[in-house]
Design a protein around this motif. Structure first.
Motif, PDB file in Angstrom:
ATOM      1  N   ASP A 191       6.215   6.621   7.403  1.00 48.34           N
ATOM      2  CA  ASP A 191       6.640   7.602   8.404  1.00 48.34           C
ATOM      3  C   ASP A 191       8.016   8.153   8.046  1.00 48.34           C
ATOM      4  O   ASP A 191       8.320   9.314   8.284  1.00 48.34           O
ATOM      5  N   SER A 192       8.867   7.258   7.524  1.00 53.54           N
ATOM      6  CA  SER A 192      10.156   7.736   7.038  1.00 53.54           C
ATOM      7  C   SER A 192      10.605   6.799   5.927  1.00 53.54           C
ATOM      8  O   SER A 192      10.028   5.729   5.734  1.00 53.54           O
ATOM      9  N   GLY A 193      11.635   7.228   5.200  1.00 48.82           N
ATOM     10  CA  GLY A 193      12.093   6.440   4.068  1.00 48.82           C
ATOM     11  C   GLY A 193      11.461   6.951   2.797  1.00 48.82           C
ATOM     12  O   GLY A 193      10.618   7.852   2.820  1.00 48.82           O
ATOM     13  N   SER A 194      11.888   6.385   1.665  1.00 48.67           N
ATOM     14  CA  SER A 194      11.348   6.900   0.421  1.00 48.67           C
ATOM     15  C   SER A 194      11.125   5.787  -0.583  1.00 48.67           C
ATOM     16  O   SER A 194      11.616   4.673  -0.444  1.00 48.67           O
ATOM     17  N   THR A 215       7.860   9.370  -3.263  1.00 51.65           N
ATOM     18  CA  THR A 215       7.402   9.308  -1.874  1.00 51.65           C
ATOM     19  C   THR A 215       6.179  10.178  -1.633  1.00 51.65           C
ATOM     20  O   THR A 215       5.294   9.824  -0.876  1.00 51.65           O
ATOM     21  N   PHE A 216       6.163  11.319  -2.303  1.00 46.42           N
ATOM     22  CA  PHE A 216       5.073  12.259  -2.013  1.00 46.42           C
ATOM     23  C   PHE A 216       4.035  12.325  -3.120  1.00 46.42           C
ATOM     24  O   PHE A 216       3.232  13.241  -3.171  1.00 46.42           O
ATOM     25  N   LEU A 217       4.099  11.344  -4.028  1.00 44.77           N
ATOM     26  CA  LEU A 217       3.115  11.356  -5.120  1.00 44.77           C
ATOM     27  C   LEU A 217       1.825  10.672  -4.676  1.00 44.77           C
ATOM     28  O   LEU A 217       1.848   9.678  -3.967  1.00 44.77           O
ATOM     29  N   ARG A 244       0.830  -1.203   0.000  1.00 45.94           N
ATOM     30  CA  ARG A 244       0.000   0.000   0.000  1.00 45.94           C
ATOM     31  C   ARG A 244       0.868   1.259   0.000  1.00 45.94           C
ATOM     32  O   ARG A 244       0.473   2.293  -0.547  1.00 45.94           O
ATOM     33  N   THR A 282       1.092   6.475   3.517  1.00 48.75           N
ATOM     34  CA  THR A 282       2.356   7.200   3.448  1.00 48.75           C
ATOM     35  C   THR A 282       3.273   6.696   4.555  1.00 48.75           C
ATOM     36  O   THR A 282       2.840   6.526   5.685  1.00 48.75           O
ATOM     37  N   THR A 288       0.982  14.524   2.381  1.00 50.37           N
ATOM     38  CA  THR A 288       0.855  13.595   1.265  1.00 50.37           C
ATOM     39  C   THR A 288      -0.254  12.591   1.527  1.00 50.37           C
ATOM     40  O   THR A 288      -1.043  12.266   0.650  1.00 50.37           O
ATOM     41  N   ASP A 307       9.763  17.451   7.207  1.00 51.70           N
ATOM     42  CA  ASP A 307       9.549  16.207   6.493  1.00 51.70           C
ATOM     43  C   ASP A 307       8.257  15.537   6.986  1.00 51.70           C
ATOM     44  O   ASP A 307       7.446  15.073   6.202  1.00 51.70           O
ATOM     45  N   ASN A 355       3.363  18.112  -7.396  1.00 55.95           N
ATOM     46  CA  ASN A 355       2.551  18.025  -6.187  1.00 55.95           C
ATOM     47  C   ASN A 355       1.645  19.224  -6.025  1.00 55.95           C
ATOM     48  O   ASN A 355       0.492  19.110  -5.654  1.00 55.95           O
ATOM     49  N   ARG A 403       5.028  14.550   4.835  1.00 58.97           N
ATOM     50  CA  ARG A 403       4.469  13.206   4.771  1.00 58.97           C
ATOM     51  C   ARG A 403       2.998  13.222   5.157  1.00 58.97           C
ATOM     52  O   ARG A 403       2.158  12.564   4.552  1.00 58.97           O
ATOM     53  N   GLY A 428       1.024   4.143  -2.766  1.00 54.19           N
ATOM     54  CA  GLY A 428       0.668   5.496  -2.359  1.00 54.19           C
ATOM     55  C   GLY A 428      -0.650   5.561  -1.610  1.00 54.19           C
ATOM     56  O   GLY A 428      -1.167   6.632  -1.338  1.00 54.19           O
TER      57      GLY A 428
END
Lengths: 329, 559, 368
Positions: A58-61, A70-72, A49, A56, B9, B2, C4, B6, A53
Motif C-alpha cells: 500500500d505504501s513504501g518501496s 516497487t512497480f515492477l 510476496r 503490491t 502495478t 501514487d 513499465n 500501486r 512482486g
C-alpha cells in the motif's frame, strides 16, 4: 561501503481491516542468507510476496540492486522462488520442470538450456533422476528439484517460502545444510521465510524477527539469541526465563543462570522437577514470587550437587547475560 | 496518484481483459437475452410499463399460484428420493465389496443418455393404466399427476446425485474410519459422524442441483403430469397456449428463485469449506460384510433393473414391426421420415453435439480458470460465479424464446447466428453451463495455488502455463466436461425446439415429432441410436481416463 | 519508467490476441453451417418458380411429407424448408420472431393463431389463385384475405371400445355431450387443456356457443363434465392417443387424431357429438417481410389448388372449398357437423373464458 542488495523501505500492507505489514523496513546485503522468522500470521509471507512482486504494497518501496522495483512485475525482478508445497508440475519430468522456465529465456540455444539444467541438477545432486516425474521422488528430492528449477534461471536472488516445513525432521536437517552450502557456493542473496527458530538460527547470516506485522529485531543469529531486543524475541527464540523485578521484565537463558552459594546470590528457587536431557539436565523451579524458572546444568554437575525435588537452590544471574525490558504500557 | 500507480502495478491487465471477455461473453448470451424476455414481466401486452401488476395478477389467480406450491412439493420429494438413491448407489460402488461395480456404474447413467420424453414413455408402459406392472396388479396408484412427476424427476435427477456422491465418496480418508472403528463406533454413528460430515458440501450441492433441475423441468410434467400444474407448465401454457409472453416472463422469473438461493447458500457454505483431503490421507480398506453387500447389491440391482426395462422396451419397440401386435424383427424403423429430417437429423445432432462439446469445454474451462485462478478482481469474480449458476435455473423454453427475442432482432450485430447451427450450440453451452463449471472449478481448486506464482517468477506467460500445466493436469475433468456437453446436446429438446432451422433438424426433436405422430417404433429406433452414441462416448471417456491413470500409475510403479 | 510502459503494452497486446480467439471460435461455428437467408435465385430465372422458401407449419409430419411430394413435382426449382412444430410452439416462435420474421409463409396452422398474428400486423394480405373457390366462412373477412383456410378440424370423442365394454357400455351409448356425464365414465375422460391446446379451446368455445353464448349453461355443463374428467392434458391429439393406448376410455380430441389411431389398428371409434362440434381451420398466410419472396406466393397458390385440396381431404374430410369427402361411417355431410362458429366472438371472449376456466378447473389435481 554500501553492500546492500535489497532495500525494504517502510512497507505497509493491509487486507481489508487486517494489517499484514506495518511500516516494515530492512536491508539485505549481497550474498547473504536472511531468514524472516515469526509465528504464523505475523506477515512474513506477505513480505516475501511483496518482495517477489506477487503483491503490491500500500505504501513504501522495494529497491533491488539499486533500482526501484516497487512497480515492477514479478517477471522483471529476476528472482527464483521455492514454496513449501514445492509447486512442481507433476506432468513434467524433473528436467522438464527446469527447462519449462529456461525456454522463456531469450537467445538461449537448446543445448545451452540443457547444459544449464544439467548444472542445476548436479548442484542439487539429482542429475541421475532427471527423467523421473515428481511423484516418483521423495519429498526431499522434490524440494531439491524445486530449488534446482529456481536456480537454473540464474536469478539475482532466491526467495524460499517455508521450504522445509512439509518434510520430516531428518530430511529437514540434511536439506538445511544442502541449501546453505548451495547458497554459499553460488553466493546468491537469499531470503527465506520460516516459523522454525532452529532453522533460522542454523542457516541464516541474519534474521529478521517479525511479530504482529512489525519487525521486532534484525540481527545475526548470535545477536538475536544473546541480545533479544524485545521480550517477544526473547521468548520466541530459544528458551528464556522471564520474571519481573522492580518494574522491569528480566530475561535470562537457562544455560546462563548459575548456582551460587547462600551468601552471594541474586535469588533462590525451590526445585519442582528435574529433567534429564543427556549432556544437560534441565531443572525447573519456582522463584520466591511464584514465577517459574528453569536452568540447564551439565548433568554431572546436577549429580555432584545432589539436587532433589523440593530442595532449595541459590541462583545468580550474571549481569552480561541478563536482559531487562521496561514493562510495555 | 501514487495509490493509482500501486493499484495498476498489482493489476494484471491481460488477466483482467480475459476475465472481462469471459464475463462479457456469458453476459451477452445469458443476461441480454434473458433480460429481453424477463423485462416483459413488467410490461403489458401492448408494451407499456405496468410495474408489478403482472405479478399481482399471477398471485391473485389461485390456480396459478398453486403451481408454486406444487412445484416445491414435487421438487422436494424427487430431490429427497434421488439423493437417497444416489447416495446409496454411490455408497455401494465406493464403500462396499459388491460385484459388478463397473456394470452398475454405466447403467446408472442410462437416464442421461436418452431424451427425458423417453423416460416418460417408459413409465407409461410400466405404470400407465395399461402398463405391465399396473395390469399385474403391482401398481395400484394413479401415475398421471404428482406421483408420475415425482418418479420421472427422480429418474431425471438420479444420475446427477449419484455422480456427485460418487466423486465425493471415492476419495475418503481411511484414517478417520480406522479411528472411528478403534473407538468402537457403530455403523450408523460412523455414517452420521464421519461419512456425512466428510461429504456435507456435496450434500448441499447435490440438493440444489437436483432441486433446481426438478423445479425447472418441463418434459416430465408435460407428458405425465396430467393436470398437476407446475411452474414450467405454466410458462408453457402462457407462452405456447395463450401467447402471453408477459405472463410467461413472470413465471420464468419465479423459476430463478432456487438458483439464486443456492448461490447464497453456496457462498455461506463455501466460505467455511476449507476441508480438503490432506496429502497424508490413507486408502480406505473396505471390510467384508455379507449383510451390507447383499443390501446394497439389491439396491443397485433394483435401480439398474428399472433402467434396463426402459431400454428393453425401447429395443423391442425399435426393432419390431408394430409392437405389440406384430413382433417380427425389422430394421425398417431406422429409415426415418424425411419430414423430421431423416438420418440427416442424426448426423446433424452429432455435429451439433461435437461442436457443443468442443467449444463448450474450451469456454467453460477458461472461464472457470479465470474465476478460480486469478488474484484480485474479487467483485468481478463473484459476479462471474453468480452468472455461472443462473443457467441451471433456466428452463430450456425460456432460453429458447429469449434467444429468439435477442438474436433475431434486426439491430443485433449477432443476428447472423440466428437460424444457424451456431445458435443451437450457444444455447446448449449456456443451458448446460452450470454443472461443467462446478466440475472445472472443483478440479482447478485442487491444483497448487503456487503454480501461478512460480510461473510468474520464471517469466512464463499465464497462457503458456495454462496450456502446459493446468490443462494437462485437468484432463480427466476436461474429458468429463466435454462428455457432459456432448451427451446433453444429443438429448436436449426444450431450448433448441424454438431455435433449430428448417435445414438443420436434429434427432431429439425428431423423436418428439415421432412420438406426437404416434410412431413409437421410429421414436424408439432413434432413441436407440442416440443411446448407442452416448454409451460409445462414455466408454471412450472411461478408456481415456483409464489410460491417463495408467500412465500416472506406471510412473509410480517405477519408483 | 519506460520499462513499465512496454510491459503494460505487451500485456494488452497479449490479452487482445486472446480476446480475439474466443469470438473467432464462435464465428467459425456460425459459418460452418449454411444460413437460411441464403437465396439461390438469379435474375434470369422466373423468381416465382424457383428459389428457396421457409415454411412454418403445424401439419402432421407425415402429412407434410405426403403433400410436399406433389409440390416438388410441380415446382422442382423451388426448395421448401419446413419448420414443423405443434400449433402452440410454432405460433410462439412466429410471435417471438415478430421483429425479424424468418418464415416466408405459414401453412396449415390454426386460424385462431393466424388471427393473433394478424392482430399483431404480421401478415401480408394476399389473394392466392383460386381463392374464390374457398367458402367465405373459411377465410379471412378482409377484401384481400390475410389468411385462407384449407381444411377443418373439429371436436370428436375418441373412444376405446375394449375398455368401454368393461364399463358395460357400448359406443352407441356415447353420442352426445350429455352422454359424457354418465356416472360410469367418472375418471375415464381425458380432455385437452384449453389454455395450452387449440383443440381444448375450440371444444370449450364450441360448447359455450352450443349451450348459448353469454349464458351460464355452458359453464354449468363444464362443471358437471369436470366431475368425470380424469385429467386435462397439454396437447390436442394426446387424448386420442391415450384412448388408443387404453390409458383413458374417452379422449375429447379432434377427428383426424382419432381416425389415425383407428387406421393404425387400435381399438377406437371416433364419435362426433350429435349436437355439433366446435371447430377451427388449418389455414395459410403470407408473412409480412421487407422482401416478399415470389416463390412463397407460388406455394400459397398451390396450397389451395385442386391437387392439394384433394390430398387434404384424404385426411381431413372437411375441406374449405366445400368439396369434402365423407367420414367413415358418418352418414351426413360432415360440414353439417360443424357448429355455426363465431370466430370474432371467440377472439373477443377468449381471454375471459380461459381465465374463468383456469380458475374453476385448472387446479384440479392440486386438490388431490
Amino acid at each position: 561501503m554500501n553492500n546492500s542488495f535489497l532495500e525494504i523501505e517502510t512497507i505497509t500492507k493491509t487486507f481489508g481491516k487486517q494489517t499484514a505489514l506495518d511500516n516494515v523496513s530492512a536491508s539485505i546485503n549481497k550474498g547473504e542468507l536472511v531468514c524472516v522468522l515469526g509465528p504464523s500470521g505475523c506477515g512474513k509471507t506477505t513480505l516475501l510476496r511483496i518482495i517477489a512482486g506477487l503483491e503490491t504494497a500500500d505504501s513504501g518501496s522495494i529497491v533491488i540492486d539499486g533500482r526501484d522495483a516497487t512497480f515492477l512485475p514479478p517477471s522483471k525482478r529476476n528472482f527464483g522462488i521455492v514454496f513449501q508445497s514445492y509447486a512442481l508440475f507433476p506432468n513434467m519430468t524433473v528436467q522438464g520442470n527446469i527447462l519449462f522456465g529456461l525456454r522463456q529465456k531469450r537467445g538461449m540455444t537448446k543445448a545451452a538450456m540443457v547444459e544449464k539444467a544439467r548444472e542445476a541438477l548436479h548442484l542439487v545432486d539429482l542429475f541421475e533422476h532427471r527423467n523421473k516425474y515428481p511423484r516418483q521422488l521423495s519429498g526431499g528430492m522434490q524440494q531439491r528439484t524445486a530449488l534446482a528449477r529456481a536456480i537454473a534461471l540464474s536469478p539475482a536472488f532466491l526467495l524460499l517460502d517455508e521450504p522445509l516445513s512439509a518434510l520430516d525432521a531428518k530430511v529437514r536437517a540434511k536439506l538445511r545444510r544442502d541449501i546453505r552450502s548451495i547458497q554459499q557456493d553460488l553466493g546468491i542473496t537469499t531470503i527465506m521465510v520460516t516459523h522454525d527458530q532452529e532453522e533460522a538460527l542454523t542457516m541464516a547470516d541474519r534474521i529478521i524477527v517479525m511479530n504482529n506485522a512489525v519487525v521486532e529485531q534484525i540481527g545475526t543469529p548470535c545477536e538475536v539469541y544473546d541480545h533479544p531486543a524485545t521480550p517477544f524475541v526473547a521468548n520466541f527464540i530459544g528458551t528464556m526465563n522471564t520474571y519481573t523485578d522492580a518494574g522491569n521484565i528480566c530475561a535470562i537463558r537457562p544455560e546462563n543462570i548459575e548456582i551460587a552459594d547462600s551468601t552471594d546470590h541474586d535469588t533462590w528457587a525451590e526445585i519442582r522437577s528435574i529433567e534429564f536431557k543427556g549432556a544437560l539436565t534441565r531443572v525447573h523451579g519456582v522463584l520466591p514470587n511464584s514465577e517459574d524458572v528453569c536452568l540447564d546444568l551439565p548433568s554431572d554437575r546436577v549429580k555432584d550437587l545432589n539436587l532433589m525435588e523440593g530442595s532449595t537452590i541459590h541462583l545468580s544471574m550474571p549481569k552480561d547475560h541478563l536482559r531487562k525490558y521496561a514493562v510495555a504500557a | 496518484m501514487d495509490k493509482l500507480r500501486r493499484y495498476l502495478t498489482g493489476l494484471r491487465v491481460s488477466q483482467l481483459l480475459v476475465l472481462l471477455l469471459c464475463l462479457v461473453m456469458l453476459t451477452v448470451v445469458l443476461i441480454f437475452p434473458i433480460f429481453s424476455l424477463f423485462s416483459k414481466a413488467f410490461l403489458n401486452k401492448s408494451g407499456d410499463f405496468v410495474g408489478f401488476a403482472n405479478y399481482i395478477k399471477y398471485f391473485d389467480t389461485p390456480a396459478l399460484s398453486t403451481s408454486i406450491i406444487n412445484t416445491i412439493d414435487i421438487s422436494l420429494w424427487s430431490t429427497l428420493f434421488s439423493m437417497i438413491l444416489g447416495f446409496g448407489y454411490a455408497f455401494a460402488l465406493t464403500r462396499t465389496r459388491i460385484k459388478g461395480k463397473a456394470f452398475f456404474k454405466y447403467t446408472a447413467l442410462i437416464p442421461i443418455f436418452i431424451p427425458t420424453l423417453v423416460h416418460a414413455l417408459g413409465l407409461v408402459y410400466l405404470f400407465g393404466k395399461q402398463g405391465i406392472l399396473t395390469r399385474a396388479g403391482l401398481f395400484p396408484f394413479e401415475l398421471y399427476g404428482r406421483l408420475g412427476i415425482i418418479i420421472s424427476e427422480t429418474i431425471y435427477t438420479f444420475p446427477q446425485a449419484f455422480l456427485m456422491f460418487y466423486v465425493a465418496l471415492e476419495f475418503a480418508d481411511g484414517r478417520l474410519y480406522e479411528a472411528a472403528e478403534s473407538m468402537g463406533a457403530s455403523h450408523a454413528r460412523v455414517l452420521f459422524r464421519v461419512t456425512f460430515p466428510e461429504i456435507k458440501y456435496t450434500i448441499v450441492s447435490a440438493f440444489f442441483v437436483c432441486f433446481t433441475l426438478a423445479f425447472t423441468d418441463f418434459g416430465a410434467p408435460k407428458v405425465i403430469g396430467g393436470s398437476f400444474n407446475v411452474l414450467a407448465t405454466d410458462v408453457y401454457k402462457q407462452v405456447a397456449g395463450q401467447f402471453n409472453f408477459n405472463m410467461g416472463a413472470v413465471v420464468g422469473t419465479l423459476l430463478l428463485i432456487p438458483a439464486v438461493a443456492s448461490f447464497t447458500v453456496d457462498r455461506l457454505v463455501n466460505s467455511k469449506n476449507s476441508g480438503t483431503i490432506s496429502a497424508r490421507a490413507t486408502q480406505l480398506t473396505i471390510k467384508a460384510s455379507t449383510g451390507r453387500d447383499v443390501f446394497f447389491f439389491t439396491l443397485c440391482s433394483l435401480v439398474t433393473g428399472f433402467f434396463l426395462v426402459l431400454i428393453i422396451a425401447l429395443a423391442i419397440g425399435g426393432l419390431t414391426e408394430n409392437y405389440p401386435y406384430n413382433l417380427a424383427f425389422t430394421l425398417d424403423n431406422f429409415s426415418f421420415n424425411r419430414s423430421v429430417g431423416g438420418m440427416g437429423a442424426y448426423t446433424n445432432s452429432l455435429k451439433m453435439a461435437l461442436a457443443t462439446a468442443i467449444f463448450g469445454t474450451i469456454f467453460v474451462f477458461v472461464y472457470a480458470y479465470m474465476i478460480e485462478k486469478t488474484a484480485g478482481f474479487t467483485l468481478l469474480r463473484r459476479f462471474g460465479k453468480l452468472l455461472s449458476v443462473l443457467p441451471l435455473a433456466l428452463p430450456g423454453m425460456v432460453i429458447g424464446i429469449a434467444f429468439i427475442f435477442f438474436f433475431n432482432s434486426k439491430t443485433n450485430p449477432l443476428n447472423f447466428v440466428y437460424g444457424t447451427m451456431a445458435i443451437l450450440v450457444i444455447a446448449n453451452i449456456l443451458h448446460y453451463f452450470s454443472v461443467p463449471f462446478l466440475t472445472a472449478s472443483g478440479c482447478l481448486k485442487k491444483l497448487d495455488r503456487e503454480y501461478e506464482s512460480v510461473s510468474d517468477s520464471m517469466n512464463v506467460p499465464r497462457w503458456k502455463m495454462f496450456i502446459r500445466v493446468s490443462v494437462p493436469l485437468s484432463l480427466p475433468a476436461i474429458l468429463e466436461i466435454s462428455m457432459y456437453f456432448f451427451v446433453n446436446a444429443m438429448v436436449t429438446v426444450s431450448a433448441v425446439v424454438f431455435l433449430y432451422s428448417a435445414n438443420f433438424k436434429i434427432a431429439a426433436i425428431a423423436i418428439t415429432h415421432m412420438e406426437e405422430a404416434g410412431d413409437f417404433g421410429q421414436a424408439a429406433a432413434m432413441s436407440l441410436l442416440i443411446l448407442l452414441m452416448n454409451v460409445g462416448v462414455r466408454i471412450a471417456y472411461e478408456a481415456a481416463v483409464r489410460l491417463i491413470k495408467r500412465r500416472t500409475n506406471h510412473q509410480e510403479v517405477t519408483v | 519508467m519506460p520499462m513499465n510502459d512496454t510491459s503494460l503494452f505487451r500485456n494488452i497486446l497479449r490479452a487482445s490476441v486472446l480476446a480475439l480467439t474466443l469470438p473467432l471460435v464462435f464465428t467459425m461455428a456460425a459459418c460452418s453451417s449454411p444460413s437460411v437467408d441464403d437465396t439461390t435465385g438469379t435474375a434470369d430465372v422466373d423468381a416465382s418458380a424457383s428459389g428457396e422458401i421457409v415454411v412454418y407449419t403445424a401439419l402432421e409430419d407425415e402429412l407434410v411429407e405426403e403433400y410436399l411430394t406433389d409440390f416438388s413435382a410441380q415446382y422442382p426449382e423451388i426448395t421448401v424448408n419446413i419448420v414443423r412444430e405443434s400449433t402452440g410452439t410454432i405460433t410462439a416462435k412466429l410471435l417471438a420472431e415478430k421483429d425479424n420474421p424468418v418464415a416466408d409463409l405459414v401453412w396449415g396452422t390454426a386460424a385462431s393463431s393466424l388471427l393473433v398474428l394478424d392482430d399483431e400486423g404480421m401478415l401480408e394480405p394476399y389473394e392466392p389463385v383460386g381463392v374464390e373457390n374457398i367458402l367465405d366462412k373459411f377465410k379471412s373477412t378482409k377484401a384481400v384475405p390475410s389468411w385462407v383456410g384449407i381444411d377443418v378440424w373439429e371436436t370428436a370423442f375418441v373412444i376405446n371400445t375394449v375398455e368401454l365394454e368393461k364399463l358395460g357400455l357400448t359406443v352407441d351409448d356415447i353420442k352426445t355431450y350429455d352422454d359424457l356425464l354418465k356416472p360410469e365414465l367418472k375418471g375415464h375422460i381425458v380432455m385437452s387443456n384449453p389454455s395450452s391446446s387449440g383443440t381444448g379451446l375450440l371444444t370449450v368455445t364450441g360448447l359455450m356457443q352450443l349451450k348459448g353464448k353469454g349464458t351460464d349453461a355452458g359453464w354449468n355443463y363444464l362443471d358437471q363434465l369436470h366431475e368425470n374428467i380424469d385429467q386435462y392434458v397439454h396437447s390436442g391429439s394426446k387424448p386420442a392417443k391415450m384412448a388408443g393406448a387404453g390409458e383413458t376410455i374417452v379422449g375429447v380430441s379432434f377427428g383426424y387424431a382419432g381416425i389415425k389411431q383407428k387406421r393404425d389398428g387400435l381399438p377406437v371409434e371416433v364419435v362426433f357429438p350429435t349436437e355439433g362440434s366446435g371447430w377451427d381451420l388449418e389455414a395459410n398466410a403470407l408473412m409480412k417481410k421487407d422482401a416478399i419472396n415470389p416463390a412463397a406466393q407460388t406455394f400459397l397458390d398451390w396450397a389451395i389448388s385442386d391437387s392439394a385440396m384433394n390430398m387434404y381431404k384424404g385426411n381431413y374430410p372437411i375441406i374449405t372449398n366445400g368439396q369434402g369427402a365423407k367420414y367413415d361411417g358418418f352418414e351426413s355431410d360432415p360440414v353439417d357437423q360443424l357448429i355455426d362458429n363465431d370466430l370474432s366472438w371467440i377472439a373477443q371472449n377468449r381471454e375471459s373464458i380461459l381465465e374463468n376456466w383456469n380458475e374453476k378447473y385448472d387446479g384440479k389435481s392440486a386438490a388431490r
